[in-house]
Structures are given as structure tokens and as C-alpha cells.
Scaffold this active site. Structure first.
Site, PDB file in Angstrom:
ATOM      1  N   SER A 201       0.490  -0.608  -0.062  1.00  0.00           N
ATOM      2  CA  SER A 201       0.114   0.477   0.187  1.00  0.00           C
ATOM      3  C   SER A 201       0.965   0.804  -0.111  1.00  0.00           C
ATOM      4  O   SER A 201       1.565   1.434   0.876  1.00  0.00           O
ATOM      5  CB  SER A 201      -0.772  -0.162   1.030  1.00  0.00           C
ATOM      6  OG  SER A 201      -1.470   0.779   1.650  1.00  0.00           O
TER       7      SER A 201
ATOM      8  N   MET B 267     -11.324  -6.215   5.473  1.00  0.00           N
ATOM      9  CA  MET B 267     -10.840  -5.095   5.922  1.00  0.00           C
ATOM     10  C   MET B 267     -10.521  -5.795   7.372  1.00  0.00           C
ATOM     11  O   MET B 267     -11.099  -7.127   8.195  1.00  0.00           O
ATOM     12  CB  MET B 267     -11.388  -4.103   6.500  1.00  0.00           C
ATOM     13  CG  MET B 267     -11.995  -2.884   5.432  1.00  0.00           C
ATOM     14  SD  MET B 267      -9.643  -2.609   4.086  1.00  0.00           S
ATOM     15  CE  MET B 267      -9.271  -1.205   5.724  1.00  0.00           C
TER      16      MET B 267
ATOM     17  N   GLY C  46       1.340  -2.147   3.690  1.00  0.00           N
ATOM     18  CA  GLY C  46       1.457  -0.229   3.930  1.00  0.00           C
ATOM     19  C   GLY C  46       3.024  -0.964   4.730  1.00  0.00           C
ATOM     20  O   GLY C  46       4.013  -0.461   4.498  1.00  0.00           O
TER      21      GLY C  46
ATOM     22  N   HIS D  80      -8.199   0.420  -4.324  1.00  0.00           N
ATOM     23  CA  HIS D  80      -9.398   0.797  -3.201  1.00  0.00           C
ATOM     24  C   HIS D  80      -9.868   1.997  -2.425  1.00  0.00           C
ATOM     25  O   HIS D  80      -9.311   3.083  -1.953  1.00  0.00           O
ATOM     26  CB  HIS D  80      -8.638   0.350  -1.995  1.00  0.00           C
ATOM     27  CG  HIS D  80      -9.196   0.061  -0.332  1.00  0.00           C
ATOM     28  ND1 HIS D  80      -8.508  -0.312   0.828  1.00  0.00           N
ATOM     29  CD2 HIS D  80     -10.681   0.234  -0.550  1.00  0.00           C
ATOM     30  CE1 HIS D  80      -9.153  -0.496   2.150  1.00  0.00           C
ATOM     31  NE2 HIS D  80     -10.767  -0.285   0.849  1.00  0.00           N
TER      32      HIS D  80
ATOM     33  N   MET E 122      -9.107   7.895  -0.563  1.00  0.00           N
ATOM     34  CA  MET E 122      -9.913   8.493   0.887  1.00  0.00           C
ATOM     35  C   MET E 122     -10.463  10.279   0.346  1.00  0.00           C
ATOM     36  O   MET E 122      -9.821  10.859  -0.306  1.00  0.00           O
ATOM     37  CB  MET E 122      -9.291   8.310   2.107  1.00  0.00           C
ATOM     38  CG  MET E 122      -8.942   6.851   2.513  1.00  0.00           C
ATOM     39  SD  MET E 122      -8.256   6.923   4.111  1.00  0.00           S
ATOM     40  CE  MET E 122      -7.036   5.457   3.786  1.00  0.00           C
TER      41      MET E 122
ATOM     42  N   ASP F 263      -6.318  -6.621   4.050  1.00  0.00           N
ATOM     43  CA  ASP F 263      -5.649  -5.407   4.162  1.00  0.00           C
ATOM     44  C   ASP F 263      -6.295  -4.958   5.707  1.00  0.00           C
ATOM     45  O   ASP F 263      -7.203  -4.326   6.005  1.00  0.00           O
ATOM     46  CB  ASP F 263      -6.546  -4.443   3.038  1.00  0.00           C
ATOM     47  CG  ASP F 263      -6.129  -2.866   2.947  1.00  0.00           C
ATOM     48  OD1 ASP F 263      -5.011  -2.613   3.914  1.00  0.00           O
ATOM     49  OD2 ASP F 263      -6.516  -2.593   2.536  1.00  0.00           O
TER      50      ASP F 263
ATOM     51  N   GLY G  84      -3.016   3.779   8.071  1.00  0.00           N
ATOM     52  CA  GLY G  84      -2.302   2.959   7.631  1.00  0.00           C
ATOM     53  C   GLY G  84      -1.312   2.944   9.070  1.00  0.00           C
ATOM     54  O   GLY G  84      -1.853   3.646  10.300  1.00  0.00           O
TER      55      GLY G  84
ATOM     56  N   MET H 176     -12.441   4.257  -0.964  1.00  0.00           N
ATOM     57  CA  MET H 176     -12.896   4.507   0.278  1.00  0.00           C
ATOM     58  C   MET H 176     -13.163   5.843   0.562  1.00  0.00           C
ATOM     59  O   MET H 176     -12.999   7.182   1.116  1.00  0.00           O
ATOM     60  CB  MET H 176     -11.506   4.457   1.459  1.00  0.00           C
ATOM     61  CG  MET H 176     -11.464   2.794   2.278  1.00  0.00           C
ATOM     62  SD  MET H 176     -10.226   2.410   2.654  1.00  0.00           S
ATOM     63  CE  MET H 176      -8.588   3.187   1.441  1.00  0.00           C
TER      64      MET H 176
ATOM     65  N   HIS I  79      -1.452  -1.257  -4.052  1.00  0.00           N
ATOM     66  CA  HIS I  79      -2.220  -1.594  -3.468  1.00  0.00           C
ATOM     67  C   HIS I  79      -2.483   0.795  -2.800  1.00  0.00           C
ATOM     68  O   HIS I  79      -1.612   0.744  -2.515  1.00  0.00           O
ATOM     69  CB  HIS I  79      -2.704  -2.028  -2.248  1.00  0.00           C
ATOM     70  CG  HIS I  79      -4.261  -1.577  -1.902  1.00  0.00           C
ATOM     71  ND1 HIS I  79      -5.067  -2.409  -2.423  1.00  0.00           N
ATOM     72  CD2 HIS I  79      -4.415  -1.275  -0.723  1.00  0.00           C
ATOM     73  CE1 HIS I  79      -6.076  -1.907  -1.205  1.00  0.00           C
ATOM     74  NE2 HIS I  79      -5.852  -0.947  -0.424  1.00  0.00           N
TER      75      HIS I  79
ATOM     76  N   ASP J 148      -4.624   3.654  -1.899  1.00  0.00           N
ATOM     77  CA  ASP J 148      -6.565   3.422  -1.148  1.00  0.00           C
ATOM     78  C   ASP J 148      -6.118   5.638  -1.435  1.00  0.00           C
ATOM     79  O   ASP J 148      -5.653   6.013  -0.870  1.00  0.00           O
ATOM     80  CB  ASP J 148      -5.191   3.866   0.631  1.00  0.00           C
ATOM     81  CG  ASP J 148      -5.242   1.949   1.041  1.00  0.00           C
ATOM     82  OD1 ASP J 148      -5.850   1.443   0.993  1.00  0.00           O
ATOM     83  OD2 ASP J 148      -4.224   1.745   1.244  1.00  0.00           O
TER      84      ASP J 148
HETATM   85  C1  DX5 Z   1      -6.406   1.842   5.939  1.00  0.00           C
HETATM   86  C2  DX5 Z   1      -6.022   1.183   4.343  1.00  0.00           C
HETATM   87  C3  DX5 Z   1      -4.710   0.186   4.103  1.00  0.00           C
HETATM   88  C4  DX5 Z   1      -3.489   0.670   5.201  1.00  0.00           C
HETATM   89  C5  DX5 Z   1      -2.640  -0.414   5.142  1.00  0.00           C
HETATM   90  O1  DX5 Z   1      -7.676   2.264   5.487  1.00  0.00           O
HETATM   91  O2  DX5 Z   1      -6.951   1.097   3.373  1.00  0.00           O
HETATM   92  O3  DX5 Z   1      -4.173  -0.168   2.792  1.00  0.00           O
HETATM   93  O4  DX5 Z   1      -3.206   1.246   3.397  1.00  0.00           O
HETATM   94  O5  DX5 Z   1      -1.961  -0.295   6.074  1.00  0.00           O
HETATM   95  P1  DX5 Z   1      -0.655  -0.946   6.911  1.00  0.00           P
HETATM   96  O6  DX5 Z   1      -0.550  -2.118   6.458  1.00  0.00           O
HETATM   97  O7  DX5 Z   1      -0.078  -0.933   7.564  1.00  0.00           O
HETATM   98  O8  DX5 Z   1      -2.110  -1.618   8.175  1.00  0.00           O
HETATM   99 ZN    ZN Z   2      -6.786   0.068   1.181  1.00  0.00          ZN
END
Ligand code: DX5
Ligand code: ZN
Length: 216
Positions: free
Chosen positions: A7, A136, A196, A63, A34, A174, A143, A65, A30, A32
């Protein structure tokens, strides 16, 4: 074979080209997206996805969100997505279906994502047409959060549903994935792992990617 999707949320956004280069031995990238409404954080959007597309041949795993993703799915497909995940909680079922239909029109792989609170059975109306289900293992938004143990049973149940209805569908997880949680989610039935911080904080990134795949 387990696939790894680093990520870029944990990458240095000032040096994205270099940061993508560092994870090129992985299977997917990946991304993200948001919107500050569906989740309490804002990350990146269409112009950044378009720029990433120009600089890498890696498969882009978007992804989303965002609230009512049907409004933007066509643009994200045009921006260069290979696969798009929309959250089941982000709109009414008719609009989730519409978003999946738009992905199909663009030849982009279709996925739905589930927040930890959402029941695995919520995927049933869509499962036949999906390329991937994203479970999730943290609350989406940030992250670096700890893995939610309680999601192991959701992964197991989603894997059962996939095996019964559409066995070629991937199961991605994830949130909070590191070498030790990776082993456990794979045992529970996941085959695509987003990571990530576990990737970007590693001293040896290709080594960490192999380790997450279970190759070390
Ligand atoms: C959180 C994201 C993830 C995030 C994961 O909402 O969707 O993709 O980057 O990060 P880690 O691996 O650090 O939990
Ligand atoms: Zn994600």
C-alpha cells in the site's frame, strides 16, 4: 500462490516513482483513495492515479474509501485501474451493482470491500460476478493500525462463500498485515495480502515481500 499488494499509503508521496520502484517485486500496487467522508482521512485522487499509471506497469489495485463511488468509478477506470474495490457500506445495493457494471464495461476487475462490522453474507448478491473480495482487518482510514483478530472468522466465512459460489475469486485482506499475521490470514483463506507499513518500514523490502508470501 499468495500475492502481495504493497500500500503506497505508507510511502513518501514526494517520491512516488522511487517508492513504487522499491516494491516492484510485489504482485499488485494497492492505492488507497479516501474522501474525508466515508473515512476520516483524505489521501489522493484521480490526478495521482493517472500519474502513477504513466510510471509503472504494475497492476493497480484501487481501494475506494469514498461515499457513493458509482459517481467516480468510470473516471478511476479511465485513469488506469486494473482492479477497483468499492465498499458495500458506501451506497445502496443498486448503486453498488451499477459501479460493478461500469467496471465490467471498462474490462476492469471487480471487487467489493467489507468494513469489519459488515457481515460476510453481504457479499452474496454480488459473489458470482466478482474477481475479488476485500476483507478489512482494521477500521479503514489509516495505515499502521493493529490487526483485528476478530476478523479471522470473517475471512474463514468469506472463503467458504467463495468456494461455494465462485472459487476463482480472490480474497484480499487489508490492515495490520505483517509476517506473523500474514501466516494466520493465509491459513484462514486469504490469498492477496495488502501491506503498507510492514513493507515500507522494512530494511530489505524484496526480502519482506518474500517473507509475507511465506517464501522465507
Ligand atoms: C487503511 C488502508 C490500508 C493501509 C494498510 O484504511 O486501506 O491499505 O494502507 O496499512 P498497514 O498495512 O500499515 O495496516
Ligand atoms: Zn487499502
Amino acid at each position: 500462490m499468495v500475492k502481495i499488494a504493497p500500500s503506497i499509503l505508507s510511502a513518501d508521496f514526494c517520491n512516488l516513482e522511487r517508492e513504487i520502484q522499491r516494491v516492484q517485486t510485489a504482485d499488485l500496487l494497492h492505492v488507497d483513495v479516501m474522501d474525508g467522508a466515508f473515512v476520516p482521512n483524505i489521501t489522493l485522487g484521480l490526478p495521482v492515479v493517472r500519474s502513477i499509471r504513466k510510471h509503472t506497469d504494475m497492476q493497480l489495485d484501487l481501494h475506494l474509501m469514498i461515499d457513493k463511488p458509482v459517481r467516480y468509478v468510470a473516471q478511476f477506470c479511465e485513469a488506469g485501474a486494473d482492479l477497483v474495490s468499492v465498499h458495500l457500506e458506501s451506497d445502496h445495493p443498486q448503486n453498488i451493482q451499477k459501479a460493478l457494471d461500469i467496471m465490467g464495461e471498462y474490462g476492469v476487475k471487480k471487487a467489493v470491500a467489507l468494513r469489519p462490522i459488515t457481515s460476510p453474507e453481504a457479499i452474496l448478491p454480488y459473489i458470482d460476478q466478482l474477481d475479488m473480495v476485500l476483507v478489512m482487518t482494521v477500521e479503514p482510514g489509516f495505515g499502521g493500525q493493529p490487526f483485528m483478530e476478530s476478523q479471522l472468522k470473517t475471512i474463514t466465512r468469506v472463503r467458504e462463500i467463495i468456494q461455494a459460489h465462485n472459487p476463482s475469486c480472490d480474497l484480499e485482506v487489508d490492515g495490520g498485515i505483517n509476517p506473523s499475521t500474514a501466516r494466520r490470514v493465509v491459513e484462514a483463506g486469504a490469498n492477496v495480502l495488502v501491506a503498507g507499513s510492514a513493507v515500507y518500514k522494512a530494511a530489505d523490502i524484496p526480502g519482506r515481500i518474500r517473507e509475507l508470501r511465506g517464501q522465507n
